[in-house]
Design a protein around this motif. Sequence first.
Motif, PDB file in Angstrom:
ATOM      1  N   LYS A 233     115.391 -18.894 -33.880  1.00  0.00           N
ATOM      2  CA  LYS A 233     114.987 -17.590 -33.729  1.00  0.00           C
ATOM      3  C   LYS A 233     113.522 -17.490 -34.313  1.00  0.00           C
ATOM      4  O   LYS A 233     112.698 -16.830 -33.623  1.00  0.00           O
ATOM      5  CB  LYS A 233     115.875 -16.624 -34.582  1.00  0.00           C
ATOM      6  CG  LYS A 233     117.098 -16.312 -33.780  1.00  0.00           C
ATOM      7  CD  LYS A 233     118.092 -15.488 -34.521  1.00  0.00           C
ATOM      8  CE  LYS A 233     119.456 -15.393 -33.764  1.00  0.00           C
ATOM      9  NZ  LYS A 233     120.474 -14.954 -35.008  1.00  0.00           N
ATOM     10  N   ARG A 234     113.343 -18.015 -35.647  1.00  0.00           N
ATOM     11  CA  ARG A 234     112.004 -17.498 -36.154  1.00  0.00           C
ATOM     12  C   ARG A 234     110.661 -18.792 -36.398  1.00  0.00           C
ATOM     13  O   ARG A 234     109.672 -18.509 -36.611  1.00  0.00           O
ATOM     14  CB  ARG A 234     112.252 -17.154 -37.601  1.00  0.00           C
ATOM     15  CG  ARG A 234     112.980 -15.744 -37.690  1.00  0.00           C
ATOM     16  CD  ARG A 234     112.733 -15.174 -38.985  1.00  0.00           C
ATOM     17  NE  ARG A 234     111.789 -15.263 -39.811  1.00  0.00           N
ATOM     18  CZ  ARG A 234     111.759 -15.436 -40.993  1.00  0.00           C
ATOM     19  NH1 ARG A 234     112.948 -15.310 -41.730  1.00  0.00           N
ATOM     20  NH2 ARG A 234     110.746 -15.345 -41.587  1.00  0.00           N
ATOM     21  N   LEU A 235     111.228 -19.862 -36.095  1.00  0.00           N
ATOM     22  CA  LEU A 235     110.325 -20.998 -35.891  1.00  0.00           C
ATOM     23  C   LEU A 235     110.384 -21.799 -34.731  1.00  0.00           C
ATOM     24  O   LEU A 235     111.264 -21.577 -33.678  1.00  0.00           O
ATOM     25  CB  LEU A 235     111.121 -22.056 -36.881  1.00  0.00           C
ATOM     26  CG  LEU A 235     111.051 -21.579 -38.381  1.00  0.00           C
ATOM     27  CD1 LEU A 235     111.783 -22.420 -39.291  1.00  0.00           C
ATOM     28  CD2 LEU A 235     109.662 -21.055 -39.000  1.00  0.00           C
ATOM     29  N   ASP A 236     109.555 -22.406 -34.162  1.00  0.00           N
ATOM     30  CA  ASP A 236     109.284 -23.118 -33.102  1.00  0.00           C
ATOM     31  C   ASP A 236     110.258 -24.534 -32.976  1.00  0.00           C
ATOM     32  O   ASP A 236     109.827 -25.425 -32.539  1.00  0.00           O
ATOM     33  CB  ASP A 236     107.809 -23.545 -32.297  1.00  0.00           C
ATOM     34  CG  ASP A 236     107.215 -22.159 -32.106  1.00  0.00           C
ATOM     35  OD1 ASP A 236     107.685 -21.168 -31.601  1.00  0.00           O
ATOM     36  OD2 ASP A 236     106.174 -22.109 -32.588  1.00  0.00           O
ATOM     37  N   LEU A 237     111.618 -24.497 -33.382  1.00  0.00           N
ATOM     38  CA  LEU A 237     112.064 -25.576 -33.422  1.00  0.00           C
ATOM     39  C   LEU A 237     113.261 -25.706 -32.420  1.00  0.00           C
ATOM     40  O   LEU A 237     114.183 -24.707 -32.369  1.00  0.00           O
ATOM     41  CB  LEU A 237     112.712 -25.914 -34.798  1.00  0.00           C
ATOM     42  CG  LEU A 237     111.618 -26.145 -35.832  1.00  0.00           C
ATOM     43  CD1 LEU A 237     112.236 -26.305 -37.378  1.00  0.00           C
ATOM     44  CD2 LEU A 237     111.083 -27.816 -35.737  1.00  0.00           C
ATOM     45  N   ASP A 238     113.405 -26.647 -31.603  1.00  0.00           N
ATOM     46  CA  ASP A 238     114.919 -26.695 -31.036  1.00  0.00           C
ATOM     47  C   ASP A 238     115.609 -27.915 -31.612  1.00  0.00           C
ATOM     48  O   ASP A 238     115.478 -28.902 -32.380  1.00  0.00           O
ATOM     49  CB  ASP A 238     114.547 -27.584 -29.550  1.00  0.00           C
ATOM     50  CG  ASP A 238     113.457 -26.403 -28.798  1.00  0.00           C
ATOM     51  OD1 ASP A 238     113.810 -25.451 -29.007  1.00  0.00           O
ATOM     52  OD2 ASP A 238     112.684 -26.997 -27.883  1.00  0.00           O
ATOM     53  N   VAL A 239     117.016 -27.551 -31.569  1.00  0.00           N
ATOM     54  CA  VAL A 239     118.122 -28.308 -32.253  1.00  0.00           C
ATOM     55  C   VAL A 239     118.564 -29.436 -31.230  1.00  0.00           C
ATOM     56  O   VAL A 239     118.547 -29.282 -30.177  1.00  0.00           O
ATOM     57  CB  VAL A 239     119.422 -27.451 -32.601  1.00  0.00           C
ATOM     58  CG1 VAL A 239     120.536 -28.441 -33.290  1.00  0.00           C
ATOM     59  CG2 VAL A 239     118.913 -26.415 -33.450  1.00  0.00           C
ATOM     60  N   CYS A 240     118.273 -30.753 -31.742  1.00  0.00           N
ATOM     61  CA  CYS A 240     118.376 -31.768 -30.931  1.00  0.00           C
ATOM     62  C   CYS A 240     119.974 -32.401 -31.341  1.00  0.00           C
ATOM     63  O   CYS A 240     120.719 -32.396 -30.189  1.00  0.00           O
ATOM     64  CB  CYS A 240     117.534 -32.823 -31.206  1.00  0.00           C
ATOM     65  SG  CYS A 240     115.750 -32.702 -30.947  1.00  0.00           S
ATOM     66  N   ARG A 241     120.287 -32.478 -32.127  1.00  0.00           N
ATOM     67  CA  ARG A 241     121.626 -33.036 -32.868  1.00  0.00           C
ATOM     68  C   ARG A 241     121.855 -32.575 -34.113  1.00  0.00           C
ATOM     69  O   ARG A 241     121.109 -32.293 -34.911  1.00  0.00           O
ATOM     70  CB  ARG A 241     121.739 -34.553 -32.549  1.00  0.00           C
ATOM     71  CG  ARG A 241     121.687 -35.037 -31.342  1.00  0.00           C
ATOM     72  CD  ARG A 241     122.402 -36.398 -31.385  1.00  0.00           C
ATOM     73  NE  ARG A 241     124.043 -36.763 -31.519  1.00  0.00           N
ATOM     74  CZ  ARG A 241     124.509 -37.554 -31.298  1.00  0.00           C
ATOM     75  NH1 ARG A 241     124.136 -38.420 -30.745  1.00  0.00           N
ATOM     76  NH2 ARG A 241     125.853 -37.408 -31.640  1.00  0.00           N
TER      77      ARG A 241
END
Length: 270
Positions: A233-241
């Motif tokens: 929500k607050r950072l530009d991070l996608d969860v990979c695994r």
Amino acid sequence: PNYEENRGWFHPTVLNKLVVLKGLIWEEELKVRDTLALAFFSILRDCSSLPMRKPYTYIADNVKPKPEDIVERDVLKIYLEKSKKLTAGRVAYEEQCTELMREQGISPQEFNQWLVVKKADARHLSEEISSTVDCVVTSPPYMGVTDNAGAHRLWYLWHDFGSTLQEDKMLEIGPRWKRKKQNLEQEYIEDMSKSLQQIVAVLKDGGYLCLIIGEPQRAKADILQEIVSLARKRLDLDVCRTYRRTIHKKWFAHPTGGVSVEHIAVFQRS
DNA sequence: CGGGCACCAGTCCTATGCGA
DNA sequence: TCGCATAGGACTGGTGCCCG
């Protein structure tokens, strides 16, 4: 060294031997000094009069031995064993580096430019390295489990690390000494949020973050879920695994608390 | 091959300090 | 003086390795 305080931890003979040992190590040439100095610091606990059969978190609290419990230790033997192991480790590392330089066809000078060691608070990383990092791998403190500064309290008596034990203790993220605080979880998540923001800032676009998070059984919230939703929500991070692994309590079996689950989460900067 | 002991991202209990 | 929150101190016990 801080003689007055050290006399409460070390037998007088041990103290004298440590003083001589430290003098000799610090006279060594730079190439080997760091390894031997590390050996020196890492034997302080075993050379002290603290009982040997204690969990390492135990010395996190202020448990100075009683005067009648002060005992002598074989400083030289303990030091030689430790320095032998560390020196072997250093030699193996140097061999790996040499092999790598040969494979890559680069000079030691070029190789040295690959490696930079910097000390910084994860909540305030240098802007110099902004958007330069391919991958961050980190295992931040598990919430309320360890006092990392306190566990090294003896080190502070022998060397000026540029800050006091008390100062470093106050800066720790989610330390054991705050474990009873009601807003521990809130504080921990806030500090982790600051750190993650800094990590995102140093990552290149498409760079990866690998995070290892312990789940203390006493935690009321789901720490991993908190971190993952924060990252989304607050950072530009996608969860990979995300991987989940249970810790087999082969050394220390407890019916209730403890850290029984660890998560390994891989994120990518989008 | 078996007993002792080091190992452990341990827990539990109580003294202390502080505000009402 | 009491109640609450926290800091500090006392202590567990199973597993595997080492050594006789």
